[in-house]
Design a protein around this motif. Structure first.
Motif, PDB file in Angstrom:
ATOM      1  N   UNK A   1       5.731  40.040  -4.376  1.00 51.64           N
ATOM      2  CA  UNK A   1       5.600  39.498  -3.026  1.00 51.64           C
ATOM      3  C   UNK A   1       6.925  39.725  -2.291  1.00 51.64           C
ATOM      4  N   UNK A   2       6.837  39.967  -1.015  1.00 45.08           N
ATOM      5  CA  UNK A   2       8.011  40.104  -0.157  1.00 45.08           C
ATOM      6  C   UNK A   2       8.157  38.796   0.606  1.00 45.08           C
ATOM      7  N   UNK A   3       9.360  38.198   0.510  1.00 41.34           N
ATOM      8  CA  UNK A   3       9.555  36.824   0.958  1.00 41.34           C
ATOM      9  C   UNK A   3      10.739  36.737   1.919  1.00 41.34           C
ATOM     10  N   UNK A   4      10.582  35.950   2.929  1.00 42.46           N
ATOM     11  CA  UNK A   4      11.684  35.633   3.841  1.00 42.46           C
ATOM     12  C   UNK A   4      12.316  34.316   3.389  1.00 42.46           C
ATOM     13  N   UNK A   5      13.603  34.369   3.004  1.00 41.67           N
ATOM     14  CA  UNK A   5      14.352  33.164   2.605  1.00 41.67           C
ATOM     15  C   UNK A   5      15.627  33.163   3.447  1.00 41.67           C
ATOM     16  N   UNK A   6      15.576  32.678   4.655  1.00 40.37           N
ATOM     17  CA  UNK A   6      16.658  32.880   5.616  1.00 40.37           C
ATOM     18  C   UNK A   6      18.025  32.399   5.166  1.00 40.37           C
ATOM     19  N   UNK A   7      18.105  31.309   4.391  1.00 34.51           N
ATOM     20  CA  UNK A   7      19.392  30.710   4.059  1.00 34.51           C
ATOM     21  C   UNK A   7      19.940  31.106   2.698  1.00 34.51           C
ATOM     22  N   UNK A   8      19.287  32.050   2.016  1.00 35.50           N
ATOM     23  CA  UNK A   8      19.762  32.471   0.695  1.00 35.50           C
ATOM     24  C   UNK A   8      20.648  33.702   0.833  1.00 35.50           C
ATOM     25  N   UNK A   9      21.931  33.626   0.439  1.00 31.66           N
ATOM     26  CA  UNK A   9      22.836  34.781   0.567  1.00 31.66           C
ATOM     27  C   UNK A   9      22.356  35.974  -0.254  1.00 31.66           C
TER      28      UNK A   9
ATOM     29  N   UNK B   1      13.325  39.432   0.781  1.00 29.88           N
ATOM     30  CA  UNK B   1      13.505  39.426  -0.673  1.00 29.88           C
ATOM     31  C   UNK B   1      12.280  39.996  -1.369  1.00 29.88           C
ATOM     32  N   UNK B   2      12.533  40.831  -2.379  1.00 32.59           N
ATOM     33  CA  UNK B   2      11.512  41.338  -3.298  1.00 32.59           C
ATOM     34  C   UNK B   2      11.415  40.324  -4.431  1.00 32.59           C
ATOM     35  N   UNK B   3      10.249  39.776  -4.686  1.00 31.23           N
ATOM     36  CA  UNK B   3      10.083  38.747  -5.718  1.00 31.23           C
ATOM     37  C   UNK B   3       8.976  39.176  -6.676  1.00 31.23           C
ATOM     38  N   UNK B   4       9.334  39.399  -7.916  1.00 28.25           N
ATOM     39  CA  UNK B   4       8.348  39.809  -8.916  1.00 28.25           C
ATOM     40  C   UNK B   4       9.007  39.896 -10.271  1.00 28.25           C
ATOM     41  N   UNK B   5       8.403  40.552 -11.178  1.00 25.06           N
ATOM     42  CA  UNK B   5       7.183  41.312 -11.026  1.00 25.06           C
ATOM     43  C   UNK B   5       6.364  41.117 -12.279  1.00 25.06           C
ATOM     44  N   UNK B   6       5.119  41.494 -12.232  1.00 26.14           N
ATOM     45  CA  UNK B   6       4.315  41.534 -13.447  1.00 26.14           C
ATOM     46  C   UNK B   6       4.293  42.952 -13.999  1.00 26.14           C
ATOM     47  N   UNK B   7       4.031  43.068 -15.285  1.00 22.92           N
ATOM     48  CA  UNK B   7       3.836  44.374 -15.920  1.00 22.92           C
ATOM     49  C   UNK B   7       2.604  44.240 -16.806  1.00 22.92           C
ATOM     50  N   UNK B   8       1.449  44.423 -16.200  1.00 21.92           N
ATOM     51  CA  UNK B   8       0.197  44.183 -16.899  1.00 21.92           C
ATOM     52  C   UNK B   8      -0.431  45.481 -17.387  1.00 21.92           C
TER      53      UNK B   8
ATOM     54  N   UNK C   1      13.806  26.737   2.518  1.00 18.88           N
ATOM     55  CA  UNK C   1      12.492  27.116   3.070  1.00 18.88           C
ATOM     56  C   UNK C   1      12.261  28.614   2.933  1.00 18.88           C
ATOM     57  N   UNK C   2      11.015  28.992   2.744  1.00 19.09           N
ATOM     58  CA  UNK C   2      10.682  30.412   2.581  1.00 19.09           C
ATOM     59  C   UNK C   2       9.287  30.675   3.133  1.00 19.09           C
ATOM     60  N   UNK C   3       9.025  31.966   3.384  1.00 18.51           N
ATOM     61  CA  UNK C   3       7.708  32.392   3.845  1.00 18.51           C
ATOM     62  C   UNK C   3       7.340  33.690   3.149  1.00 18.51           C
ATOM     63  N   UNK C   4       6.170  33.751   2.549  1.00 15.31           N
ATOM     64  CA  UNK C   4       5.690  34.996   1.941  1.00 15.31           C
ATOM     65  C   UNK C   4       5.194  35.900   3.061  1.00 15.31           C
ATOM     66  N   UNK C   5       5.812  37.091   3.164  1.00 15.50           N
ATOM     67  CA  UNK C   5       5.534  38.015   4.253  1.00 15.50           C
ATOM     68  C   UNK C   5       4.516  39.077   3.863  1.00 15.50           C
ATOM     69  N   UNK C   6       4.590  39.539   2.605  1.00 10.37           N
ATOM     70  CA  UNK C   6       3.723  40.647   2.178  1.00 10.37           C
ATOM     71  C   UNK C   6       3.484  40.532   0.686  1.00 10.37           C
ATOM     72  N   UNK C   7       2.517  41.282   0.206  1.00 10.04           N
ATOM     73  CA  UNK C   7       2.108  41.247  -1.202  1.00 10.04           C
ATOM     74  C   UNK C   7       1.639  42.654  -1.560  1.00 10.04           C
ATOM     75  N   UNK C   8       2.326  43.301  -2.507  1.00  3.07           N
ATOM     76  CA  UNK C   8       2.051  44.702  -2.815  1.00  3.07           C
ATOM     77  C   UNK C   8       1.947  44.913  -4.315  1.00  3.07           C
ATOM     78  N   UNK C   9       1.321  46.028  -4.698  1.00  2.00           N
ATOM     79  CA  UNK C   9       1.135  46.351  -6.112  1.00  2.00           C
ATOM     80  C   UNK C   9       1.098  47.860  -6.287  1.00  2.00           C
ATOM     81  N   UNK C  10       1.378  48.311  -7.506  1.00  2.00           N
ATOM     82  CA  UNK C  10       1.273  49.736  -7.835  1.00  2.00           C
ATOM     83  C   UNK C  10       1.142  49.887  -9.335  1.00  2.00           C
ATOM     84  N   UNK C  11       0.768  51.106  -9.748  1.00  2.00           N
ATOM     85  CA  UNK C  11       0.634  51.427 -11.168  1.00  2.00           C
ATOM     86  C   UNK C  11       1.764  52.364 -11.554  1.00  2.00           C
TER      87      UNK C  11
END
Length: 358
Positions: free
Chosen positions: A214-222, A242-249, A276-286
């Protein structure tokens, strides 16, 4: 007439075409634009330690300095900064994991250091129970800028065919190959999971892992560091996100993002973050990888005009520049390949449907 046709312009195709071009060889890169290829979804992190046992990554003592120089060089050529040091601040998720870190530090692992007063430094941002450890040096690569910049360079020199590769139109002869009227000395497969649909590589012991982030907006995190909590990593992304992950399934029903992953990451972030944070996007690939965790590099043991540079797995950012230069030197100067990566280690299974007479 060209020297090499390269299929794919991910990490592997980019570095191999870059080094061959630098060596004075003419290349044609065939690549259909795909917004969610494995490289474009990758975090871009080069980490010197890996796994639950906190072990040093294969060949990392050689790979780290090479990667710094390689990304700096190609970045200079593209007039963009591609590599920076963003050390990992790792928060052990259990006392057992804390003990693993302490053991490695006691063993003088040069890539690990305990963080004194971690509670004071990181309590404003995170919830954690077992202190923190710094992993250093850790490099962060601007993969998107590199891929876009090199693609633009290839296109400006008429070295890019922006289209899908069609295997049925490839003709392989003893001394050259032909594809859609293009004559070349060799063709190299750098096209990820699609490489293993080819009759030349379908018998390789490859495995496919699905990664979701998931791609996340965390405005106050350095964004000075990468932060790791067990299997969840927060990596500085583009535009302050921020890039937040990941799984390896290994077991998955489709290649797309799943609501279950997004919901679980949201729950984790609610617990971990005090900001505070907001999830902006959600992506996946093989992503393809070798079952024995060593890449596939080199020429087919029978069809010597057909090659592969693929299967980097999760270590592509560190392996692709090193092995790309080595493969380029192998092709142009007959220099040896790293035996652990040379695809000829699978000579027996690759030679089954081919013969010298073909």
């Amino acid at each position: 007439m060209t020297d090499y046709i390269i299929i794919g312009q991910g990490l592997c195709g980019t570095f191999l075409s870059y080094y061959l071009h630098k060596a004075g060889k003419k290349v044609i890169v065939i690549d259909e634009s795909q917004p969610f290829s494995s490289t474009k979804v990758a975090s871009g992190v080069i980490n010197p330690v890996t796994g639950r046992q906190i072990v040093t990554t294969w060949m990392i003592d050689e790979l780290l300095p090479f990667a710094w120089n390689a990304y700096s060089e190609i970045g200079k050529a593209l007039d963009v900064d591609l590599i920076s040091e963003r050390n990992v601040i790792s928060f052990p998720s259990s006392q057992q994991m804390r003990d693993f870190y302490d053991r490695r530090i006691d063993e003088k692992n040069v890539y690990l250091a305990n963080i004194e007063a971690a509670d004071v430094k990181y309590n404003p941002y995170f919830t954690f129970l077992f202190g923190a450890v710094e992993i250093h040096p850790v490099y962060l690569i601007n993969l998107h800028y590199m891929l876009k910049g090199w693609r633009k360079q290839l296109a400006s020199e008429n070295l890019l065919l922006e289209e899908a590769f069609h295997e049925e139109q490839l003709k392989v002869f003893p001394d050259h190959i032909e594809y859609k009227g293009i004559h070349a000395e060799k063709i190299i497969y750098c096209n990820g999971i699609n490489a293993y649909q080819s009759p030349y590589w379908e018998n390789l012991p490859a495995t496919y892992n699905k990664g979701e982030v998931v791609i996340v907006d965390i405005p106050d995190l350095p964004q000075t560091n990468i932060y790791k909590f067990g299997s969840t990593t927060l990596v500085p992304w583009y535009d302050g996100l921020w890039w937040v992950g990941s799984t390896y399934e290994n077991n998955y029903t489709d290649a797309g993002p799943t609501e279950l992953f997004k919901r679980r990451k949201d729950e984790e972030l609610k617990f971990l973050l005090k900001q505070p944070y907001t999830i902006i996007d959600h992506i996946a690939s093989i992503r393809p990888a070798a079952m024995e965790r060593r890449p596939f590099v080199g020429l087919h043991p029978v069809q010597q005009n057909v090659g592969i540079f693929d299967g980097m797995g999760t270590k592509g950012c560190s392996l692709a520049p090193f092995l790309g230069k080595q493969f380029s030197d192998h092709l142009t100067q007959q220099q040896p390949l790293l035996p652990e990566a040379d695809v000829k280690r699978f000579q027996k299974i690759l030679s089954g449907r081919f013969s010298k007479a073909d």
